[in-house]
Design an enzyme around this catalytic site. Structure first.
Site, PDB file in Angstrom:
ATOM      1  N   PHE A 181       0.860  -1.196   0.000  1.00  0.00           N
ATOM      2  CA  PHE A 181       0.000   0.000   0.000  1.00  0.00           C
ATOM      3  C   PHE A 181       0.891   1.240   0.000  1.00  0.00           C
ATOM      4  O   PHE A 181       0.667   2.191   0.738  1.00  0.00           O
ATOM      5  CB  PHE A 181      -0.928  -0.018   1.237  1.00  0.00           C
ATOM      6  CG  PHE A 181      -1.852  -1.211   1.273  1.00  0.00           C
ATOM      7  CD1 PHE A 181      -1.528  -2.330   2.024  1.00  0.00           C
ATOM      8  CD2 PHE A 181      -3.011  -1.247   0.511  1.00  0.00           C
ATOM      9  CE1 PHE A 181      -2.355  -3.452   2.055  1.00  0.00           C
ATOM     10  CE2 PHE A 181      -3.839  -2.361   0.524  1.00  0.00           C
ATOM     11  CZ  PHE A 181      -3.523  -3.468   1.293  1.00  0.00           C
ATOM     12  N   GLY A 229      -9.255  18.549  -8.384  1.00  0.00           N
ATOM     13  CA  GLY A 229      -8.224  19.057  -9.300  1.00  0.00           C
ATOM     14  C   GLY A 229      -8.481  18.531 -10.695  1.00  0.00           C
ATOM     15  O   GLY A 229      -9.618  18.214 -11.048  1.00  0.00           O
ATOM     16  N   GLY A 247      -3.749  10.500 -11.653  1.00  0.00           N
ATOM     17  CA  GLY A 247      -2.913   9.802 -12.643  1.00  0.00           C
ATOM     18  C   GLY A 247      -2.102   8.752 -11.909  1.00  0.00           C
ATOM     19  O   GLY A 247      -2.537   8.238 -10.885  1.00  0.00           O
ATOM     20  N   CYS A 266      -0.922   3.400 -10.767  1.00  0.00           N
ATOM     21  CA  CYS A 266      -1.780   2.491  -9.990  1.00  0.00           C
ATOM     22  C   CYS A 266      -3.271   2.745 -10.156  1.00  0.00           C
ATOM     23  O   CYS A 266      -4.011   1.873 -10.607  1.00  0.00           O
ATOM     24  CB  CYS A 266      -1.387   2.561  -8.516  1.00  0.00           C
ATOM     25  SG  CYS A 266       0.254   1.937  -8.249  1.00  0.00           S
TER      26      CYS A 266
HETATM   27  C1  UDX Z   1      -1.756   5.059  -4.789  1.00  0.00           C
HETATM   28  C2  UDX Z   1      -2.355   4.667  -3.454  1.00  0.00           C
HETATM   29  O1  UDX Z   1      -2.525   5.840  -2.655  1.00  0.00           O
HETATM   30  C3  UDX Z   1      -1.421   3.690  -2.725  1.00  0.00           C
HETATM   31  O2  UDX Z   1      -1.999   3.269  -1.515  1.00  0.00           O
HETATM   32  C4  UDX Z   1      -1.207   2.466  -3.641  1.00  0.00           C
HETATM   33  O3  UDX Z   1      -0.331   1.529  -3.021  1.00  0.00           O
HETATM   34  C5  UDX Z   1      -0.622   2.903  -4.967  1.00  0.00           C
HETATM   35  O4  UDX Z   1      -1.487   3.884  -5.591  1.00  0.00           O
HETATM   36  P1  UDX Z   1       0.083   6.714  -5.697  1.00  0.00           P
HETATM   37  O5  UDX Z   1      -0.505   6.350  -7.024  1.00  0.00           O
HETATM   38  O6  UDX Z   1       1.556   6.639  -5.516  1.00  0.00           O
HETATM   39  O7  UDX Z   1      -0.561   5.745  -4.535  1.00  0.00           O
HETATM   40  O8  UDX Z   1      -0.323   8.221  -5.377  1.00  0.00           O
HETATM   41  P2  UDX Z   1      -1.518   8.935  -4.604  1.00  0.00           P
HETATM   42  O9  UDX Z   1      -0.927   9.799  -3.580  1.00  0.00           O
HETATM   43  O10 UDX Z   1      -2.543   7.973  -4.208  1.00  0.00           O
HETATM   44  O11 UDX Z   1      -2.132   9.912  -5.765  1.00  0.00           O
HETATM   45  C6  UDX Z   1      -2.651   9.337  -6.930  1.00  0.00           C
HETATM   46  C7  UDX Z   1      -3.229  10.462  -7.806  1.00  0.00           C
HETATM   47  O12 UDX Z   1      -4.389  11.009  -7.175  1.00  0.00           O
HETATM   48  C8  UDX Z   1      -2.277  11.634  -8.055  1.00  0.00           C
HETATM   49  O13 UDX Z   1      -2.409  12.036  -9.420  1.00  0.00           O
HETATM   50  C9  UDX Z   1      -2.814  12.734  -7.146  1.00  0.00           C
HETATM   51  O14 UDX Z   1      -2.576  14.043  -7.679  1.00  0.00           O
HETATM   52  C10 UDX Z   1      -4.305  12.442  -7.163  1.00  0.00           C
HETATM   53  N1  UDX Z   1      -5.027  12.916  -5.980  1.00  0.00           N
HETATM   54  C11 UDX Z   1      -4.713  12.386  -4.759  1.00  0.00           C
HETATM   55  C12 UDX Z   1      -6.064  13.838  -6.134  1.00  0.00           C
HETATM   56  O15 UDX Z   1      -6.325  14.300  -7.248  1.00  0.00           O
HETATM   57  N2  UDX Z   1      -6.757  14.238  -5.044  1.00  0.00           N
HETATM   58  C13 UDX Z   1      -6.476  13.754  -3.795  1.00  0.00           C
HETATM   59  O16 UDX Z   1      -7.136  14.155  -2.826  1.00  0.00           O
HETATM   60  C14 UDX Z   1      -5.417  12.811  -3.642  1.00  0.00           C
END
Ligand code: UDX
Length: 444
Positions: A160, A264, A268, A271
């Protein structure tokens, strides 16, 4: 304990380095000679805060080694973590060829040991890669058909980790999940995680199917939260509300909480998009209509259009050919150089053919972004944020990098049209308006 890690990507490298930091002896295998040679010099092929220092220290302590030889990896230990990629096919189905070839190599190795009548200790395989529910059941059946099921166990141990905070997420997990039908395999995971779970027992032991589904549905739920607030942001735009206030208002309900409710231009990364589509594929394969996961992707796909509409409302397409825009951020999120499925990258590709010039400032993922946009001759990259706004008409923010949140307002005085399009809602709207700028957020 001796451990073998298959795959030296984001997950494998963080897992191997952290387990080494917890006192284990770890060997990490990767098929790429280039990657292994870099890792032997503690050169990390991607940006992950703290990982280069951790890999260097653990390599110097001789607790962490890298190899191209799968045999060396197989011989080194009885505990194998499979951390190879599961890239997506066009229909959303995850490609499991790297998982299958890893299991095949382990099975062939054990088979040979049995034939050579070598005394063999049981091998425990843990799948960390994200796989469709039911995968471990199928892999276990294959072991049984080769009469290897009393020599090898296969279990699920999903990760995670968030990019940009992966080491912290490993060392301070909300939970450790192990999906296994074998008590001895569960005890291996319990033993390995004792140093990080001793305060409170957050080890969850479930069936392999439940564990695989926990991983998929966790990511899908987080992505759905983002799409939910992004859809509310469209309503907020339409009625003149403020999405940041709405987020606070609903997030104060402890059952909802304010996390992952930042609106936003959309999510992306390697994952969320893959796992949401992967879960949709699994639902359909089980004759379940994937209403919510499909809606999550649809909202996310439309979010960029919603943002571009704001830009085109101020700049009708025929006026764009004389305009220069500054773009802040291309990585899919802060603290990473990963641009996979980044909405900021997609925005640049959409605007480049329409405008005179795009001047990009990207604090960490500049190299990857420059390579991605190398064919676009009206896209340039500024090395300093201050030079990115010179002779520019408007600013567009695509990534919520910490450098941008409290930037000195004077920098915006360089913008000829004083237009600021904030794709991550991070700037102080009231200060900008009172300083004579035109501010366009998403939902505010
Ligand atoms: C995600 C999961 O959070 C993590 O638990 C899993 O193991 C892998 O996938 P990650 O993809 O590294 O992690 O990034 P994360 O911080 O989750 O952000 C993913 C995307 O969502 C980013 O583009 C971020 O900008 C966007 N995001 C995140 C939003 O647009 N709004 C939010 O409130 C949070």
């Amino acid at each position: 304990m001796n451990l073998s890690i298959f795959g030296c990507g984001y997950v494998g490298l963080v897992t191997g380095a952290c387990f080494a930091d917890l006192g284990n002896n770890v060997i990490c295998y990767d098929i790429s000679k280039k990657r292994v040679n870099s890792l032997k010099k503690a050169i990390i092929p991607f940006h992950e805060p703290g990982l280069d220092t951790l890999v260097l220290n653990k390599s110097n302590d001789k607790k962490l080694n890298f190899t191209n030889s799968i045999d060396a990896c197989l011989k080194f230990s009885d505990v194998y973590f499979i951390c190879v990629g599961t890239p997506q096919k066009t229909n959303g189905q995850p490609n499991l060829e790297f998982i299958k070839s890893s299991i095949q190599s382990i099975s062939d190795y054990v088979d040979l040991q049995i034939k050579n009548k070598k005394n063999l200790s049981k091998k425990h395989i843990f799948i960390k890669s994200t796989v469709p529910p039911g995968t471990i059941k199928k892999l276990s059946r294959k072991l049984k058909s080769r009469k290897l099921d009393s020599f090898i166990t296969i279990s699920s141990n999903p990760e995670f980790l968030k990019e940009g905070s992966a080491i912290q997420d490993f060392m301070k997990p909300d939970r450790v999940v192990v999906g296994s039908n074998y008590q001895d395999a569960v005890e291996v995971i319990r033993h390995l995680h004792r140093p990080i779970l001793w305060k409170s027992d957050r080890l969850l032991t479930v069936s392999p199917e439940s564990s695989e589904t926990i991983k998929y549905s966790s990511n899908a739920f987080l992505a759905m939260k983002i799409s939910f607030i992004n859809e509310v942001a469209k309503l907020s735009d339409a009625i003149g509300a403020d999405i940041n206030d709405i987020r606070k208002g609903i997030g104060l309900d402890k059952r909802i909480n304010p996390n992952f409710l930042y609106s936003g231009i959309g999510f992306g990364g390697s994952c969320f998009p893959k796992d949401v589509k992967g879960l949709s594929y699994v639902y359909k394969k089980n004759n379940i209509t994937p209403h919510l996961v499909n809606a999550t992707m649809n909202v996310n796909d439309e979010q960029l259009e919603h943002f571009l509409k704001k830009i085109f409302a101020i700049y009708p397409k025929k006026s764009l050919k004389d305009k220069t825009f500054t773009i802040w951020g291309q990585a899919f999120k802060p603290n990473t150089d990963d641009i996979r499925e980044s909405v900021g990258i997609k925005l640049v590709k959409r605007l480049s053919p329409l405008v005179k010039e795009l001047k990009i400032f990207e604090p960490i993922a500049r190299k990857n972004s420059q390579a991605e946009h190398s064919q676009l001759d009206n896209v340039s990259f500024a090395t300093k944020i201050s030079s990115s706004v010179i002779r520019s008409d408007a600013l567009i923010i695509c990534t919520e990098c910490k450098e941008f949140w409290n930037i000195d307002l004077d920098i915006f005085s360089q913008l000829n049209d004083k237009n600021i399009f904030d794709g991550r809602n991070i700037l102080d709207k009231s200060s900008l308006l009172s300083s004579g700028y035109n501010y366009f957020g998403i939902g505010r």
